[in-house]
Design an enzyme around this catalytic site. Structure first.
Site, mmCIF file in Angstrom:
data_model
loop_
_atom_site.group_PDB
_atom_site.id
_atom_site.type_symbol
_atom_site.label_atom_id
_atom_site.label_comp_id
_atom_site.label_asym_id
_atom_site.label_seq_id
_atom_site.Cartn_x
_atom_site.Cartn_y
_atom_site.Cartn_z
ATOM 1 N N TYR A 20 0.823 -1.214 0.000
ATOM 2 C CA TYR A 20 0.000 0.000 0.000
ATOM 3 C C TYR A 20 0.851 1.257 0.000
ATOM 4 O O TYR A 20 0.696 2.126 0.854
ATOM 5 C CB TYR A 20 -0.951 -0.015 1.199
ATOM 6 N N TYR A 148 -12.157 -6.773 6.871
ATOM 7 C CA TYR A 148 -11.010 -6.931 5.975
ATOM 8 C C TYR A 148 -10.783 -8.418 5.740
ATOM 9 O O TYR A 148 -10.670 -9.196 6.693
ATOM 10 C CB TYR A 148 -9.733 -6.298 6.554
ATOM 11 N N ASP A 249 -13.444 -16.010 9.245
ATOM 12 C CA ASP A 249 -12.092 -15.647 8.821
ATOM 13 C C ASP A 249 -11.276 -15.393 10.085
ATOM 14 O O ASP A 249 -11.336 -14.313 10.662
ATOM 15 C CB ASP A 249 -12.152 -14.410 7.918
ATOM 16 N N LYS A 278 -1.665 -16.345 8.786
ATOM 17 C CA LYS A 278 -0.834 -15.496 9.636
ATOM 18 C C LYS A 278 -0.037 -16.258 10.700
ATOM 19 O O LYS A 278 1.011 -16.771 10.386
ATOM 20 C CB LYS A 278 -1.689 -14.370 10.221
#
Ligand SMILES: *Cc1c(COP(=O)(O)O)cnc(C)c1O
Length: 428
Positions: A20, A148, A249, A278
């Site tokens: 980003y 997200y 999620d 992760k």
């Protein structure tokens, strides 16, 4: 040493993109030489206490001998083999472990290489399931605002349409259905009015909805918001009533971060499809998994095209699977629960003074996650360097300055981290 070798950080500005960011981002990225325990060592010799766990991942800290050993052992056998038509021990053992850890209700495991792809896989499982059932209508998803779920096109269609990138990509993103984020906070009950936006939307769109996807209890990159576990219980009940699948999620929340091994356990619910990533490998390698029920996996397998239509080249990479196994064992053998509680107290005490600052809107803590929400977005150019000067690694976004330290961080280090954060915010 050639000039080039000495000067490698300058190659960054010349050649690289960062997440980003534009090219030649200011300030330039800090060059890391090595990392050990909870400290990052920069090439200029400075050491930073890590407040980020490299985005939720490095729960055991860096350069852990047990994880390194697992990687070395596996490397001696094979670093990788294709997963089409072949299998191997690390994948088999890790799949069994994940199924056991998640309560044996999700006994089928699909490995992929990043969180975003795990979400794509979850979406495709839900879509293929309804197709196999002969239901052509169910092809949309309900997702929460401030959510997200990743950066690939499918996952991006589930991210908050305002804080995500919908305005740029709206013409090609699948049009999903968005519901207000739960207003009821973690630890509080979920009243009818808190659940009404979800209930109304789900009842209205039931016929066209394949699945609802949520980040259970903690909404991460979309807003660092902690919401009532009762919301998830109501959602589970309603999905069952209306025949809609529920995808959890847990890519950010999995493996202890919120105080439970998985955030769904705060609510005592089971999703139909679960994504993890992760911290799965303790932050050493990229790996993700999507778990699902017997019923979904068999329905997909018993109907045309008699296969689940996905297959990453590096699926179930043996190095990643072995280190994930070692990381999970290390976690379970450690006092992770009391460590997370200890860090929760340390964050509560250490961040409390921030709440008195004019520019701070709110401080909230859950498990090993501490959030200071500012009234205005912070200026990354100045704040990033200020943190480094204070000897800590903290990477805010927008109005959110947050900490999620490795679980192994000691109380004195945690105090250094939180007091540095306070000093930086106080001097803004
Ligand atoms: C980070 C994250 C993802 C995406 O994972 P990547 O490995 O970055 O692709 C998806 N969902 C949640 C909740 C995440 O925190």
């Amino acid at each position: 040493m050639s000039d080039n070798q000495k000067n490698w950080p300058s190659l960054d500005a010349q050649y690289l993109w960062h997440p980003y960011a534009p090219v030649n981002v200011e300030p330039p990225p800090f060059a890391v030489e090595s990392a050990k325990g909870v400290r990052l060592k920069l090439v200029d010799g400075r050491e930073l206490i890590d407040g980020m766990s490299s985005w939720w991942c490095a729960v055991h800290g860096y350069n852990h001998p047990v994880l390194n050993h697992a990687l070395q052992q596996q490397m001696e056998k094979m670093s990788h083999v294709m997963f089409g038509g072949l299998t191997h021990e690390p994948a088999c053992r890790l799949a069994e472990k994940l199924v056991e850890l998640t309560g044996r209700k999700l006994p089928r495991v699909f490995f992929a290489d990043s969180g975003s792809v795990a979400v794509e896989v979850a979406m495709k499982m839900a879509l293929q399931y309804w197709q196999a059932r002969g239901d052509q209508q169910k092809k949309r998803f309900i997702s929460l605002r401030q959510g997200y779920h990743g950066d690939t096109l499918g996952a991006m269609s589930l991210c908050d349409p305002d804080t995500g990138m919908h305005h740029l990509f709206s013409s090609i993103l699948a049009q999903q259905i968005f519901v207000e984020a739960p207003a009821c906070r973690f630890g509080e009950p979920c009243r009818d009015e808190d659940f009404a936006p979800m209930e109304n939307s789900l009842r209205k769109h039931q016929a066209e909805v394949a699945a609802v996807i949520v980040e259970p209890v903690v909404q991460g990159a979309g807003g660092m918001w902690f919401y009532s576990a009762q919301y998830l219980q109501r959602l589970r009940d309603l999905c069952d009533e209306l025949g809609v699948l529920l995808i959890a999620d847990e890519i950010a929340t999995g493996f202890g971060r919120t105080g439970k091994l998985f955030a769904c356990q705060h609510a005592g619910i089971q999703p139909d499809i679960l994504c993890v990533g992760k911290a799965l490998t303790g932050g050493t390698m990229t790996l993700s998994a999507t778990l699902t029920t017997q019923s979904i996996s068999e329905t997909i397998s018993q109907h045309p095209p008699y296969a689940f239509m996905h297959g990453p080249t590096f699926m179930a990479n043996p190095l990643a699977c072995s280190v994930a196994l070692a990381s999970i064992d290390l976690l379970l053998e450690s006092a992770w629960q009391s460590n997370v509680q200890r860090i929760e107290r340390g964050l509560q005490n250490g961040l409390a003074p921030c709440a008195t600052l004019d520019k701070v809107a709110e401080v909230r803590v859950l498990g090993a996650i501490g959030v200071v929400e500012m009234k205005q977005p912070v200026d990354m150019k100045t704040i990033q360097s200020a943190f480094v000067e204070q000897g800590v690694w903290v990477r805010p976004f927008g109005k959110l300055v947050y900490l999620m330290p490795p679980f192994v961080m000691t109380d004195p280090d945690l105090e250094l981290l939180t007091s540095a954060l306070y000093r930086v915010l106080a001097e803004l």
